[in-house]
Motif scaffolding. Sequence first.
Motif, mmCIF file in Angstrom:
data_model
loop_
_atom_site.group_PDB
_atom_site.id
_atom_site.type_symbol
_atom_site.label_atom_id
_atom_site.label_comp_id
_atom_site.label_asym_id
_atom_site.label_seq_id
_atom_site.Cartn_x
_atom_site.Cartn_y
_atom_site.Cartn_z
ATOM 1 N N ILE A 113 0.842 -1.201 0.000
ATOM 2 C CA ILE A 113 0.000 0.000 0.000
ATOM 3 C C ILE A 113 0.874 1.248 0.000
ATOM 4 O O ILE A 113 0.650 2.184 -0.774
ATOM 5 C CB ILE A 113 -0.949 0.003 1.216
ATOM 6 C CG1 ILE A 113 -2.028 -1.069 1.045
ATOM 7 C CG2 ILE A 113 -1.603 1.377 1.387
ATOM 8 C CD1 ILE A 113 -2.856 -1.294 2.289
ATOM 9 N N TYR A 114 1.875 1.246 0.862
ATOM 10 C CA TYR A 114 2.764 2.414 0.922
ATOM 11 C C TYR A 114 3.470 2.622 -0.415
ATOM 12 O O TYR A 114 3.544 3.741 -0.929
ATOM 13 C CB TYR A 114 3.795 2.220 2.035
ATOM 14 C CG TYR A 114 4.712 3.421 2.216
ATOM 15 C CD1 TYR A 114 4.313 4.507 2.990
ATOM 16 C CD2 TYR A 114 5.960 3.470 1.600
ATOM 17 C CE1 TYR A 114 5.142 5.613 3.146
ATOM 18 C CE2 TYR A 114 6.790 4.565 1.746
ATOM 19 C CZ TYR A 114 6.377 5.635 2.520
ATOM 20 O OH TYR A 114 7.195 6.729 2.657
ATOM 21 N N ARG A 115 3.958 1.534 -0.978
ATOM 22 C CA ARG A 115 4.680 1.628 -2.255
ATOM 23 C C ARG A 115 3.765 2.160 -3.364
ATOM 24 O O ARG A 115 4.200 2.909 -4.240
ATOM 25 C CB ARG A 115 5.232 0.251 -2.622
ATOM 26 C CG ARG A 115 6.247 0.245 -3.750
ATOM 27 C CD ARG A 115 6.893 -1.126 -3.877
ATOM 28 N NE ARG A 115 7.716 -1.441 -2.714
ATOM 29 C CZ ARG A 115 7.501 -2.474 -1.903
ATOM 30 N NH1 ARG A 115 6.479 -3.287 -2.110
ATOM 31 N NH2 ARG A 115 8.291 -2.694 -0.875
ATOM 32 N N ASP A 116 2.507 1.783 -3.306
ATOM 33 C CA ASP A 116 1.560 2.177 -4.349
ATOM 34 C C ASP A 116 1.131 3.632 -4.239
ATOM 35 O O ASP A 116 0.986 4.321 -5.256
ATOM 36 C CB ASP A 116 0.322 1.272 -4.275
ATOM 37 C CG ASP A 116 -0.758 1.688 -5.258
ATOM 38 O OD1 ASP A 116 -0.608 1.390 -6.455
ATOM 39 O OD2 ASP A 116 -1.741 2.328 -4.833
ATOM 40 N N ILE A 117 0.942 4.111 -3.014
ATOM 41 C CA ILE A 117 0.263 5.402 -2.855
ATOM 42 C C ILE A 117 1.115 6.499 -2.230
ATOM 43 O O ILE A 117 0.802 7.686 -2.360
ATOM 44 C CB ILE A 117 -1.031 5.201 -2.027
ATOM 45 C CG1 ILE A 117 -2.056 6.295 -2.321
ATOM 46 C CG2 ILE A 117 -0.727 5.088 -0.534
ATOM 47 C CD1 ILE A 117 -3.444 5.977 -1.783
ATOM 48 N N ALA A 118 2.220 6.130 -1.569
ATOM 49 C CA ALA A 118 3.023 7.149 -0.877
ATOM 50 C C ALA A 118 3.618 8.158 -1.850
ATOM 51 O O ALA A 118 3.616 9.366 -1.592
ATOM 52 C CB ALA A 118 4.128 6.482 -0.060
ATOM 53 N N TRP A 119 4.124 7.670 -2.975
ATOM 54 C CA TRP A 119 4.743 8.589 -3.936
ATOM 55 C C TRP A 119 3.725 9.615 -4.434
ATOM 56 O O TRP A 119 4.073 10.784 -4.666
ATOM 57 C CB TRP A 119 5.336 7.818 -5.121
ATOM 58 C CG TRP A 119 4.316 7.323 -6.103
ATOM 59 C CD1 TRP A 119 3.694 6.111 -6.109
ATOM 60 C CD2 TRP A 119 3.777 8.051 -7.212
ATOM 61 N NE1 TRP A 119 2.799 6.022 -7.145
ATOM 62 C CE2 TRP A 119 2.829 7.203 -7.841
ATOM 63 C CE3 TRP A 119 3.997 9.325 -7.733
ATOM 64 C CZ2 TRP A 119 2.105 7.599 -8.963
ATOM 65 C CZ3 TRP A 119 3.271 9.720 -8.854
ATOM 66 C CH2 TRP A 119 2.340 8.863 -9.463
ATOM 67 N N ALA A 120 2.465 9.174 -4.601
ATOM 68 C CA ALA A 120 1.425 10.076 -5.101
ATOM 69 C C ALA A 120 1.117 11.161 -4.070
ATOM 70 O O ALA A 120 0.907 12.328 -4.431
ATOM 71 C CB ALA A 120 0.168 9.284 -5.440
ATOM 72 N N HIS A 121 1.083 10.782 -2.786
ATOM 73 C CA HIS A 121 0.893 11.791 -1.743
ATOM 74 C C HIS A 121 2.055 12.781 -1.749
ATOM 75 O O HIS A 121 1.850 13.999 -1.665
ATOM 76 C CB HIS A 121 0.784 11.123 -0.368
ATOM 77 C CG HIS A 121 -0.592 10.649 -0.033
ATOM 78 N ND1 HIS A 121 -1.144 9.520 -0.584
ATOM 79 C CD2 HIS A 121 -1.541 11.171 0.798
ATOM 80 C CE1 HIS A 121 -2.370 9.358 -0.100
ATOM 81 N NE2 HIS A 121 -2.637 10.342 0.728
ATOM 82 N N ALA A 122 3.271 12.247 -1.841
ATOM 83 C CA ALA A 122 4.447 13.120 -1.836
ATOM 84 C C ALA A 122 4.433 14.066 -3.035
ATOM 85 O O ALA A 122 4.738 15.263 -2.905
ATOM 86 C CB ALA A 122 5.719 12.274 -1.834
ATOM 87 N N ALA A 123 4.065 13.539 -4.202
ATOM 88 C CA ALA A 123 4.029 14.367 -5.413
ATOM 89 C C ALA A 123 2.939 15.431 -5.316
ATOM 90 O O ALA A 123 3.156 16.594 -5.693
ATOM 91 C CB ALA A 123 3.805 13.486 -6.642
ATOM 92 N N TYR A 124 1.776 15.049 -4.810
ATOM 93 C CA TYR A 124 0.671 16.006 -4.702
ATOM 94 C C TYR A 124 0.998 17.102 -3.688
ATOM 95 O O TYR A 124 0.784 18.291 -3.952
ATOM 96 C CB TYR A 124 -0.614 15.283 -4.304
ATOM 97 C CG TYR A 124 -1.804 16.213 -4.179
ATOM 98 C CD1 TYR A 124 -2.396 16.769 -5.306
ATOM 99 C CD2 TYR A 124 -2.324 16.549 -2.930
ATOM 100 C CE1 TYR A 124 -3.473 17.639 -5.200
ATOM 101 C CE2 TYR A 124 -3.403 17.410 -2.806
ATOM 102 C CZ TYR A 124 -3.977 17.953 -3.947
ATOM 103 O OH TYR A 124 -5.040 18.821 -3.837
ATOM 104 N N VAL A 125 1.532 16.700 -2.540
ATOM 105 C CA VAL A 125 1.895 17.688 -1.518
ATOM 106 C C VAL A 125 3.034 18.573 -2.012
ATOM 107 O O VAL A 125 3.048 19.787 -1.796
ATOM 108 C CB VAL A 125 2.293 16.981 -0.198
ATOM 109 C CG1 VAL A 125 2.887 17.976 0.798
ATOM 110 C CG2 VAL A 125 1.075 16.294 0.422
ATOM 111 N N GLY A 126 3.985 17.968 -2.723
ATOM 112 C CA GLY A 126 5.156 18.716 -3.158
ATOM 113 C C GLY A 126 4.961 19.558 -4.402
ATOM 114 O O GLY A 126 5.608 20.600 -4.557
ATOM 115 N N GLY A 127 4.061 19.130 -5.300
ATOM 116 C CA GLY A 127 3.932 19.855 -6.564
ATOM 117 C C GLY A 127 2.524 20.045 -7.070
ATOM 118 O O GLY A 127 2.327 20.555 -8.181
ATOM 119 N N GLY A 128 1.538 19.615 -6.285
ATOM 120 C CA GLY A 128 0.157 19.814 -6.693
ATOM 121 C C GLY A 128 -0.305 18.819 -7.741
ATOM 122 O O GLY A 128 0.401 17.878 -8.109
ATOM 123 N N MET A 129 -1.494 19.056 -8.240
ATOM 124 C CA MET A 129 -2.123 18.130 -9.180
ATOM 125 C C MET A 129 -1.354 18.038 -10.493
ATOM 126 O O MET A 129 -1.267 16.961 -11.099
ATOM 127 C CB MET A 129 -3.567 18.577 -9.444
ATOM 128 C CG MET A 129 -4.441 17.500 -10.040
ATOM 129 S SD MET A 129 -4.581 16.079 -8.928
ATOM 130 C CE MET A 129 -4.859 14.769 -10.124
#
Length: 275
Positions: free
Chosen positions: A105-121
Amino acid sequence: MLRSKEEWQETAESVLPPEERYVDRNRMITARYAGWYLENPGTLKWAGMAAFASRQVGLAIMAADLMTAPERDGSGNPLLALHRFGVDWFMRADFEQIRRGNNNIYRDIAWAHAAYVGGGMAELEACASEPEDTLLVKGFGMIDRGRALCRRDAGSPAGERLIWEGNICLLRHEQVDVLQPIFDTLSVGGRIMASFGSELDFSGALFPDSRFRTSFSLFYGYLETLTGLKSVANPDDRWRWVEQSVIPSWQAAERQMSAPCPTRNALQKMAACEQ
């Protein structure tokens, strides 16, 4: 694009201990979820739920570690040793799958949270090029649109609804696409064990508040759970419980977090790797 998907994945993974340090790794995964939620409580609802769920997995991992400790190997008693070998073999296989689910789960979704928080949609969309990323983009897209509505009109019902729909989309993706293959590998005993272990207390209090607590076996009944008539490994059974009990319990817990409360304290401790 600030970073590629691979770079965001590497960033998300770089903070975790090695997989063989499974207790420490789980604690850090939990901390990441709790941190994302505490920094973005109005939008990243999934992360808050995931922090409590990951902590529950951590308790199961620690319990399995204690139950299979060398001092309990049955030395001096061949029959007990044989029994221990059989139990350990099955338990380790099932708990290994549960641990894998936590990592997957972390591998699947953590990067997306990091990308969204760091650079938006825009950053997330630029990085999400694979078919399995479709629901992540859809979920975060709804969250982002809801966030924009709430910025223009604080407390916008339409905005709040979109934010929750987006987070539920992420939750559905996690349950169906990421976790189900793990549940499919569990033994019969492992499925029953996982069903009884599927409970969450969002209250964070010493004495749980029933408004913020949810249990798979209480939702369906002990007999139904024990006999396997209802199983957390069954996607329909699990999603009905999630939709009708887990999400409402988390929403109730969230509503009382406008002021200092045990739920917030628990999340802060998780974020600091103290739980």
